[in-house]
Enzyme design. Structure first.
Site, PDB file in Angstrom:
ATOM      1  N   SER A 175       0.851  -1.195   0.000  1.00  0.00           N
ATOM      2  CA  SER A 175       0.000   0.000   0.000  1.00  0.00           C
ATOM      3  C   SER A 175       0.884   1.242   0.000  1.00  0.00           C
ATOM      4  CB  SER A 175      -0.945  -0.029   1.206  1.00  0.00           C
ATOM      5  OG  SER A 175      -1.833   1.063   1.173  1.00  0.00           O
ATOM      6  N   THR A 176       0.833   2.046   1.067  1.00  0.00           N
ATOM      7  CA  THR A 176       1.603   3.281   1.122  1.00  0.00           C
ATOM      8  C   THR A 176       3.097   3.002   0.958  1.00  0.00           C
ATOM      9  OG1 THR A 176      -0.025   4.125   2.688  1.00  0.00           O
ATOM     10  CG2 THR A 176       2.016   5.390   2.450  1.00  0.00           C
ATOM     11  N   HIS A 202      -2.807  -0.911  -3.198  1.00  0.00           N
ATOM     12  CA  HIS A 202      -3.963  -0.052  -2.961  1.00  0.00           C
ATOM     13  C   HIS A 202      -3.846   1.215  -3.811  1.00  0.00           C
ATOM     14  CE1 HIS A 202      -4.303  -1.938   1.316  1.00  0.00           C
ATOM     15  NE2 HIS A 202      -4.835  -2.703   0.403  1.00  0.00           N
ATOM     16  N   MET A 295      -0.148   1.105   5.255  1.00  0.00           N
ATOM     17  CA  MET A 295      -0.922   1.413   6.452  1.00  0.00           C
ATOM     18  C   MET A 295      -1.918   0.296   6.736  1.00  0.00           C
ATOM     19  SD  MET A 295      -1.759   5.494   6.063  1.00  0.00           S
ATOM     20  CE  MET A 295      -2.600   5.378   4.500  1.00  0.00           C
ATOM     21  N   ASP A 298      -4.367  -4.862   6.222  1.00  0.00           N
ATOM     22  CA  ASP A 298      -4.820  -5.659   5.088  1.00  0.00           C
ATOM     23  C   ASP A 298      -3.734  -6.658   4.679  1.00  0.00           C
ATOM     24  OD1 ASP A 298      -6.420  -6.532   2.985  1.00  0.00           O
ATOM     25  OD2 ASP A 298      -5.644  -5.017   1.587  1.00  0.00           O
TER      26      ASP A 298
END
Length: 355
Positions: A175-176, A202, A295, A298
């Protein structure tokens, strides 16, 4: 202590909307606003904010130029504001390469501005950004074990014909910080790897296609945005499209991709958990799961299921993560076989291929 934010946008209306969203929460304070990159650089020096929100398209000095100067002279967490266009997606990926912490998309219509969802996303990302350790982006050293591996040259146009029968299925979630991290992993995977690869990053719709194209241009394997019905081939990586879960089923001995436009899973769509649950349901022990910077949590529960089915799990270490949330949550469940730095993830994948 409040989190101090500088808001940079050439639109007075957007400066007001973003400032109001930020100051709706007492944990945040907008120290000032700026109308272009030049104005932003001066006000960063004056106010020393904790976080900057930075529009990409601005007159006099655009966001990418300003970001480059910020990261060279006074690195701090920057969240980009991007338009939902092909150009916007390409520019956003450049911003992440330059060291931006993350991005949010500008709404496509006035009706969607300042929605609860947009406000929640903005505040969450500012909160995490304020805790991040930010430094000037540098090229990472490659693991010595695979010094012979190198990204393919941009001039290379040779196509790779994969095989639908392969030894391992590799599933990567991030993600991030993920777009830049993936560029330190995917390009170093050898083209003849006897595995198919799935990736969840994401991102909103549109951005994943640009990311897939970028990864494909620099990698030895082929990378594409996944399509419903794709047969997974060795030497290919399939990136989940924004706003669709990527799932896998077996048909006539082949692995086939199913795109699912259902509800969010673990707060996301695409979701790492949704992908891992689907892979675990295959009851195939030849799975390598990889969880990288991001973050939240998940992927953790999904990787627990993968591990329960005798899969091998790799997690990125805290020191090389932009945000340690997703790997940390997975490690806490006790399902990770190996924790390694970003520059060693490809190395560890190749070791796991031999098991």
């Amino acid at each position: 202590m409040k989190i101090r934010v500088l808001v940079v946008d050439d639109s007075a209306f957007m400066r007001k909307v973003i400032s109001d969203m930020i100051e709706s929460d007492d944990a945040f304070e907008v120290v000032d606003v700026a109308r272009n990159g030049e104005d932003a650089i001066e006000k960063i020096k004056k106010y020393l904010p904790d976080v900057v929100t930075l529009d990409i398209e601005m007159p006099k000095m655009d966001g990418l130029t300003a970001l480059k100067i910020i990261m060279e002279s006074n690195p701090l967490p920057v969240i980009m504001l991007s338009s939902l266009t092909k150009k916007g997606a390409d520019e956003t990926l450049k911003a992440l390469d330059l060291g931006a912490f993350d991005f949010i998309t500008k709404p496509s219509s006035l009706i969607k501005i300042s929605t609860p969802e947009m406000k929640e996303e903005l505040l969450q990302k500012i909160r995490f950004a304020s805790r991040a350790k930010v430094s000037k982006p540098v090229a990472l050293d490659r693991p010595e074990t695979f010094v012979s591996l190198s990204p393919k040259k941009a001039a290379s146009t040779s196509r790779i014909e994969g095989n639908s029968k392969f030894r391992k299925l590799i599933a990567i979630g991030t993600s991030t910080g993920g777009p830049r991290a993936l560029q330190e992993v995917i390009p170093y995977i050898p083209k003849d790897i006897d595995a198919g690869i799935l990736i969840v990053q994401h991102m909103p719709p549109g951005f994943t296609k640009s990311l897939a194209e970028r990864l494909d241009s620099m990698s030895q394997i082929r990378v594409k945005e996944a399509e419903d019905g794709d047969i997974i081939l060795s030497g290919w990586a399939y990136l989940a499209p924004g706003d669709s879960h990527i799932k896998v089923y077996k048909q006539a001995g082949q692995f086939v991709i199913k795109l699912d436009n259902g509800e969010r899973v673990s707060g996301h769509k695409p979701s790492v958990d949704a992908m891992m649950y689907s892979i675990a349901d295959l009851n195939d022990h030849n799975v390598i799961g990889v969880i990288m910077t991001g973050m939240g949590a998940d992927g953790a529960e999904g990787l627990k299921r993968v591990k329960d089915k005798k899969g091998y799990v790799i997690a990125q270490d805290e020191g090389s993560c932009v945000v340690f949330g997703m790997p940390k949550s997975t490690i806490k469940l006790g399902v990770v076989d190996k924790v390694v730095g970003l520059s060693n993830i490809t190395n560890e994948i190749m070791k796991a291929m031999e098991v």
